[in-house]
Design an enzyme around this catalytic site. Sequence first.
Site, PDB file in Angstrom:
ATOM      1  N   TYR A 104       0.810  -1.212   0.000  1.00  5.95           N
ATOM      2  CA  TYR A 104       0.000   0.000   0.000  1.00  5.95           C
ATOM      3  C   TYR A 104       0.845   1.264   0.000  1.00  5.95           C
ATOM      4  O   TYR A 104       0.392   2.331  -0.423  1.00  5.95           O
ATOM      5  CB  TYR A 104      -0.932   0.018   1.218  1.00  5.95           C
ATOM      6  CG  TYR A 104      -0.213   0.058   2.547  1.00  5.95           C
ATOM      7  CD1 TYR A 104       0.101   1.262   3.167  1.00  5.95           C
ATOM      8  CD2 TYR A 104       0.159  -1.121   3.186  1.00  5.95           C
ATOM      9  CE1 TYR A 104       0.780   1.290   4.380  1.00  5.95           C
ATOM     10  CE2 TYR A 104       0.819  -1.103   4.400  1.00  5.95           C
ATOM     11  CZ  TYR A 104       1.133   0.105   4.991  1.00  5.95           C
ATOM     12  OH  TYR A 104       1.801   0.129   6.184  1.00  5.95           O
ATOM     13  N   HIS A 195     -10.834  -5.451   7.620  1.00  7.50           N
ATOM     14  CA  HIS A 195      -9.472  -5.095   7.197  1.00  7.50           C
ATOM     15  C   HIS A 195      -8.829  -6.245   6.424  1.00  7.50           C
ATOM     16  O   HIS A 195      -8.172  -6.037   5.408  1.00  7.50           O
ATOM     17  CB  HIS A 195      -8.610  -4.709   8.398  1.00  7.50           C
ATOM     18  CG  HIS A 195      -7.360  -3.991   7.988  1.00  7.50           C
ATOM     19  ND1 HIS A 195      -7.367  -2.680   7.558  1.00  7.50           N
ATOM     20  CD2 HIS A 195      -6.070  -4.405   7.902  1.00  7.50           C
ATOM     21  CE1 HIS A 195      -6.128  -2.309   7.236  1.00  7.50           C
ATOM     22  NE2 HIS A 195      -5.328  -3.348   7.432  1.00  7.50           N
ATOM     23  N   ASP A 205      -7.621   2.468   9.274  1.00  7.58           N
ATOM     24  CA  ASP A 205      -6.621   2.501   8.212  1.00  7.58           C
ATOM     25  C   ASP A 205      -7.219   2.022   6.889  1.00  7.58           C
ATOM     26  O   ASP A 205      -6.959   2.584   5.822  1.00  7.58           O
ATOM     27  CB  ASP A 205      -5.432   1.580   8.519  1.00  7.58           C
ATOM     28  CG  ASP A 205      -5.007   1.518   9.963  1.00  7.58           C
ATOM     29  OD1 ASP A 205      -5.858   1.750  10.846  1.00  7.58           O
ATOM     30  OD2 ASP A 205      -3.840   1.208  10.219  1.00  7.58           O
ATOM     31  N   GLY A 279      -5.398   9.648  10.949  1.00  7.32           N
ATOM     32  CA  GLY A 279      -4.873  10.415   9.824  1.00  7.32           C
ATOM     33  C   GLY A 279      -5.263   9.846   8.475  1.00  7.32           C
ATOM     34  O   GLY A 279      -5.611  10.585   7.549  1.00  7.32           O
TER      35      GLY A 279
END
Length: 443
Positions: A104, A195, A205, A279
């Site tokens: 990624y 995930h 994430d 983030g």
Amino acid sequence: MKHIILKTIILFLPLAGLSVSSLTAQNRVTTTNKNGYITENGVTMMISEETTTRYRRTTSQGDPEARLEYIPGGKPELYSLAIARSVMARYPDYRKAYWKDYTYVQGYMFEAMDRMGELTGDSQYTEYMKAYIDNFTDENGNYKGDALTNLDNFMTGSAFCTLYKRTGDERYKKAALQILAAVDSYPSSDGQFWHGNKKPNMWIDGVFMMQMFLIRCGQYVGETEYCFDLACSNIIAAAKHLQLKNGLLLHAWTTLPEDAEWADKHTGLSPEVWSEGMGWYTLVVPELLAVLPKTHKDYNAVLKIYTDMAKGIRDFQDKQTGGWFFIVDKGSNPLNFIDASGTAMFLYSIRRGINLGILKEKEYAPVAQKGYEALKPFLVINKNGLIDLVGACDGVTIKRNFLEYISVNKILNAKEAVAGALWAAVIMEEAKLTKDLHSGENK
């Protein structure tokens, strides 16, 4: 009343600073000690912590002979150019940068490099992306990247979409549509993808990883309604479970808390607001708003998630440094520290919202600018004239508590932090990059 306690934690963490070929590094073990205070349930305790770390992954520091002309210890005129050029100089073959050849991180980096190319008119960024991606598609356009069994492996699919837009080569469109075909059968809970496809654990994430692919696919390749609808549902589902009243977001949730050691056994939630985890989410939400029609049924819901989140980012910015703490809402704890990766992501998100006309310039521009100034000391020109990013953590996964998060080792050129810094530098310097293009100064 203060109680002195001793905690010993054994962690298994990523290793950076060694080449991918240094396989013996996988068995390296180190021990560190930290002291400080933590308050739990109204009781302040003095902590003496010994942490044993066994490293499990590698991140290469790249070609040791790589050189650029930047002055060691100096400051580049444009951090964006210095970071991008340093990455390309370190990794002539970008497959050799991390613990495996397809990750990624390359896709994350390419998002920022593509913006560099668009702003500067310099084709080297597209060529660098193309040289890497061409290893993962054949002459007929068949996808040859890693198995699409986890959200991380969808992330770099965004680069196939972007290359189709930039080159018009139908191979990239075909590969992107093959990746998209794997989305339809990918498992989810309450509208949010797992995930990995084996357990119902929803990481924040992963919202970035899958949704950046869906956004670029819908924007550049096709199946736009499907891609945007799905991106909205995942972003909204994540906020439903993870967003707190103060606008911040926790790291993860699960439908099987009894099987996840990090999960609260009643709520299924992870314990902390980890800066880089949140983030990722702060990056992808404004990217969706940038392309989502305002008439879309979910536009206002996504917009509210973003504006609430932006307020939380602003409110928890460290007043002294302008950065954001590793555990965002526990800045008063002396064990906590300013995180370069989260800081880069947050300031990007704020500046992106301003540029989109969603956030008020007067209210939020100082937040982004202070964040950028806080990021710069982490970016240092080394003896070879390349930018090093110092003091960031690499490959953090979900932890059981505050202490486990802040005990993750800091390493040189932590891969996510370098890419995040490029995202931040490009958006903060875009006017200068565009000006240089028009004046012929850019190089």
